[in-house]
Design a protein around this motif. Sequence first.
Motif, PDB file in Angstrom:
ATOM      1  N   ARG A   1       8.410   1.700   8.445  1.00 22.09           N
ATOM      2  CA  ARG A   1       7.026   2.133   8.719  1.00 22.09           C
ATOM      3  C   ARG A   1       6.332   1.149   9.644  1.00 22.09           C
ATOM      4  NH1 ARG A   1       6.589   2.839   3.233  1.00 22.09           N
ATOM      5  NH2 ARG A   1       4.882   1.318   3.096  1.00 22.09           N
ATOM      6  N   TYR A   2       6.596  -0.143   9.461  1.00 24.18           N
ATOM      7  CA  TYR A   2       5.969  -1.142  10.341  1.00 24.18           C
ATOM      8  C   TYR A   2       6.463  -0.969  11.769  1.00 24.18           C
ATOM      9  CZ  TYR A   2       4.794  -5.633  12.428  1.00 24.18           C
ATOM     10  OH  TYR A   2       4.312  -6.609  13.273  1.00 24.18           O
ATOM     11  N   ASN A   3       7.767  -0.701  11.923  1.00 24.99           N
ATOM     12  CA  ASN A   3       8.303  -0.516  13.269  1.00 24.99           C
ATOM     13  C   ASN A   3       7.683   0.699  13.955  1.00 24.99           C
ATOM     14  OD1 ASN A   3       9.974  -2.719  12.943  1.00 24.99           O
ATOM     15  ND2 ASN A   3      11.766  -1.502  12.347  1.00 24.99           N
ATOM     16  N   ARG A   4       7.340   1.748  13.160  1.00 27.18           N
ATOM     17  CA  ARG A   4       6.803   2.977  13.742  1.00 27.18           C
ATOM     18  C   ARG A   4       5.302   2.903  13.962  1.00 27.18           C
ATOM     19  NH1 ARG A   4       8.656   7.972  10.288  1.00 27.18           N
ATOM     20  NH2 ARG A   4       7.503   9.036  11.976  1.00 27.18           N
ATOM     21  N   PHE A   5       4.571   2.338  12.986  1.00 24.80           N
ATOM     22  CA  PHE A   5       3.113   2.424  13.033  1.00 24.80           C
ATOM     23  C   PHE A   5       2.420   1.061  13.128  1.00 24.80           C
ATOM     24  CE2 PHE A   5       4.660   5.978  10.358  1.00 24.80           C
ATOM     25  CZ  PHE A   5       4.373   7.021  11.227  1.00 24.80           C
ATOM     26  N   GLY A   6       3.191  -0.033  13.067  1.00 27.94           N
ATOM     27  CA  GLY A   6       2.562  -1.341  13.137  1.00 27.94           C
ATOM     28  C   GLY A   6       1.895  -1.704  11.820  1.00 27.94           C
ATOM     29  N   GLU A   7       0.882  -2.584  11.884  1.00 23.87           N
ATOM     30  CA  GLU A   7       0.184  -3.075  10.695  1.00 23.87           C
ATOM     31  C   GLU A   7      -0.468  -1.952   9.915  1.00 23.87           C
ATOM     32  OE1 GLU A   7      -1.375  -5.712   7.872  1.00 23.87           O
ATOM     33  OE2 GLU A   7       0.100  -6.082   9.437  1.00 23.87           O
ATOM     34  N   ALA A   8      -0.947  -0.932  10.642  1.00 28.59           N
ATOM     35  CA  ALA A   8      -1.622   0.182   9.968  1.00 28.59           C
ATOM     36  C   ALA A   8      -0.676   0.924   9.025  1.00 28.59           C
ATOM     37  CB  ALA A   8      -2.193   1.156  11.000  1.00 28.59           C
ATOM     38  N   GLY A   9       0.622   0.920   9.334  1.00 31.87           N
ATOM     39  CA  GLY A   9       1.569   1.652   8.508  1.00 31.87           C
ATOM     40  C   GLY A   9       1.922   0.954   7.218  1.00 31.87           C
ATOM     41  N   VAL A  10       1.558  -0.324   7.083  1.00 34.31           N
ATOM     42  CA  VAL A  10       1.921  -1.067   5.876  1.00 34.31           C
ATOM     43  C   VAL A  10       0.704  -1.682   5.203  1.00 34.31           C
ATOM     44  CG1 VAL A  10       4.253  -1.584   6.674  1.00 34.31           C
ATOM     45  CG2 VAL A  10       2.381  -3.136   7.253  1.00 34.31           C
ATOM     46  N   SER A  11      -0.500  -1.280   5.630  1.00 39.10           N
ATOM     47  CA  SER A  11      -1.700  -1.811   4.978  1.00 39.10           C
ATOM     48  C   SER A  11      -1.806  -1.221   3.590  1.00 39.10           C
ATOM     49  CB  SER A  11      -2.948  -1.468   5.803  1.00 39.10           C
ATOM     50  OG  SER A  11      -3.108  -0.063   5.887  1.00 39.10           O
ATOM     51  N   SER A  12      -2.663  -1.825   2.751  1.00 40.70           N
ATOM     52  CA  SER A  12      -2.760  -1.423   1.346  1.00 40.70           C
ATOM     53  C   SER A  12      -3.205   0.026   1.184  1.00 40.70           C
ATOM     54  CB  SER A  12      -3.732  -2.347   0.596  1.00 40.70           C
ATOM     55  OG  SER A  12      -5.012  -2.313   1.232  1.00 40.70           O
ATOM     56  N   GLY A  13      -3.907   0.587   2.177  1.00 40.51           N
ATOM     57  CA  GLY A  13      -4.391   1.955   2.045  1.00 40.51           C
ATOM     58  C   GLY A  13      -3.459   2.990   2.625  1.00 40.51           C
ATOM     59  N   ALA A  14      -2.365   2.536   3.225  1.00 42.24           N
ATOM     60  CA  ALA A  14      -1.480   3.482   3.902  1.00 42.24           C
ATOM     61  C   ALA A  14      -0.283   3.793   3.037  1.00 42.24           C
ATOM     62  CB  ALA A  14      -1.013   2.899   5.235  1.00 42.24           C
ATOM     63  N   GLY A  15       0.120   5.032   3.050  1.00 39.25           N
ATOM     64  CA  GLY A  15       1.361   5.427   2.406  1.00 39.25           C
ATOM     65  C   GLY A  15       1.260   5.581   0.910  1.00 39.25           C
ATOM     66  N   ALA A  16       0.163   5.251   0.287  1.00 41.00           N
ATOM     67  CA  ALA A  16      -0.041   5.394  -1.154  1.00 41.00           C
ATOM     68  C   ALA A  16       1.204   5.015  -1.911  1.00 41.00           C
ATOM     69  CB  ALA A  16      -0.477   6.806  -1.484  1.00 41.00           C
ATOM     70  N   GLY A  17       1.905   6.043  -2.472  1.00 42.86           N
ATOM     71  CA  GLY A  17       3.063   5.777  -3.316  1.00 42.86           C
ATOM     72  C   GLY A  17       4.196   5.110  -2.589  1.00 42.86           C
ATOM     73  N   ALA A  18       4.216   5.146  -1.281  1.00 42.86           N
ATOM     74  CA  ALA A  18       5.314   4.538  -0.535  1.00 42.86           C
ATOM     75  C   ALA A  18       4.967   3.141  -0.071  1.00 42.86           C
ATOM     76  CB  ALA A  18       5.666   5.407   0.665  1.00 42.86           C
TER      77      ALA A  18
END
Length: 378
Positions: free
Chosen positions: A63-80
């Motif tokens: 997810r970080y490779n695809r979306f950067g920091e936004a993809g791994v922030s605490s509010g992103a991806g919920a259960g993932a």
Amino acid sequence: MARDYYEILGVSRDADKEEIKQAYRRLARKYHPDVNKEPGAEDRFKEINRAYEVLSEPEIRERYNRFGEAGVSSGAGAGAGFQDMGDMGGFADIFESIFSGFAGGMGGPTQQRRRSGPVRGDDLRLDLKLDFREAVFGGEKEIRISHLETCEVCSGSGAKPGTRPRTCSTCTGSGQVRRVTRTPFGSFTQVSTCPTCNGTGMVVEDKCDACDGRGANQVTKKLKITIPAGVDNGTRLRISQEGDAGQRGGPPGDLYVYLLVNEDEEFQRDGINVISEIKVSYLQAILGCRLEVETVDGPVELIIPAGTQPNTVMKLENRGVPRLGNPVSRGDHMLTVLIDIPTKVTPDERELLEKLAKIKGDRTGKGGLEGFLGNLFK
């Protein structure tokens, strides 16, 4: 603007899991707040931890490779999100392997307190040179060593006679101090040697004059040691309790003597066999003879059979090296026979050799006899 996590760890974007782990360990050792007191070290350490959290988990890294920091922030991806990591046991294992003094990760139980007890003294090493025959037959050797011996005045306590060491107030006699450090991953307890008593658990206030409170003195002494028959280069002898004195009533260490055997001008060694050479004249080789040869036991008579060829190896049984640990069993002495061919002969010798050549039917030329005998007249 947040830094790239790959850049933080100093790895390429195609680095595998092991490369990322090694990079994290190296940087964590360098920037951990308990070992690096420079300004900004703690923030750098948190940054390194964050980068490892993301890049060490394949799904989060993807997810970080695809979306950067936004993809791994605490509010992103919920259960993932980071909940996919389950427990933090794997990360704590890495953390503890980096800092061996830490225990009880994630607020768990800490190591049991260890009270300092007797400590065995250090082992010592001495290199000892032997002559060839000394190694073959062994015997007694006198050596000089310098080691620590327990002070006779204070019996190793380090305190002046009539006084006693007191329990260290810093560590209350445990020899260790403990400090709890809180990190983003839980509380860790660091155990280190007490700086006040240097791990002894005791403090000497009135030092012994004979040893200045050390409890031991450096002493040079002579020792007689027994060298077993049959030792060789690299043989190690252990002299029990002749190393440095122990601490707090601990036993002394041992002395290890490593043997180095000098080369001999006449003899060589091959396992338990002795090797040497003997030179005879071409007439002695042809006709045979009796000769006196040197062995490690002294002169011995050797029979050279008639017709002995160059480089013939002759054996003197039981004249070699005693087998280590079983001196009754010995190797052999192997002698290589070298034929001494003269470069010049007298006219009388030449005449006799020419007659011998005619009897044997060997042809001769102007330069002298051919082959083996021809070389004598060049």
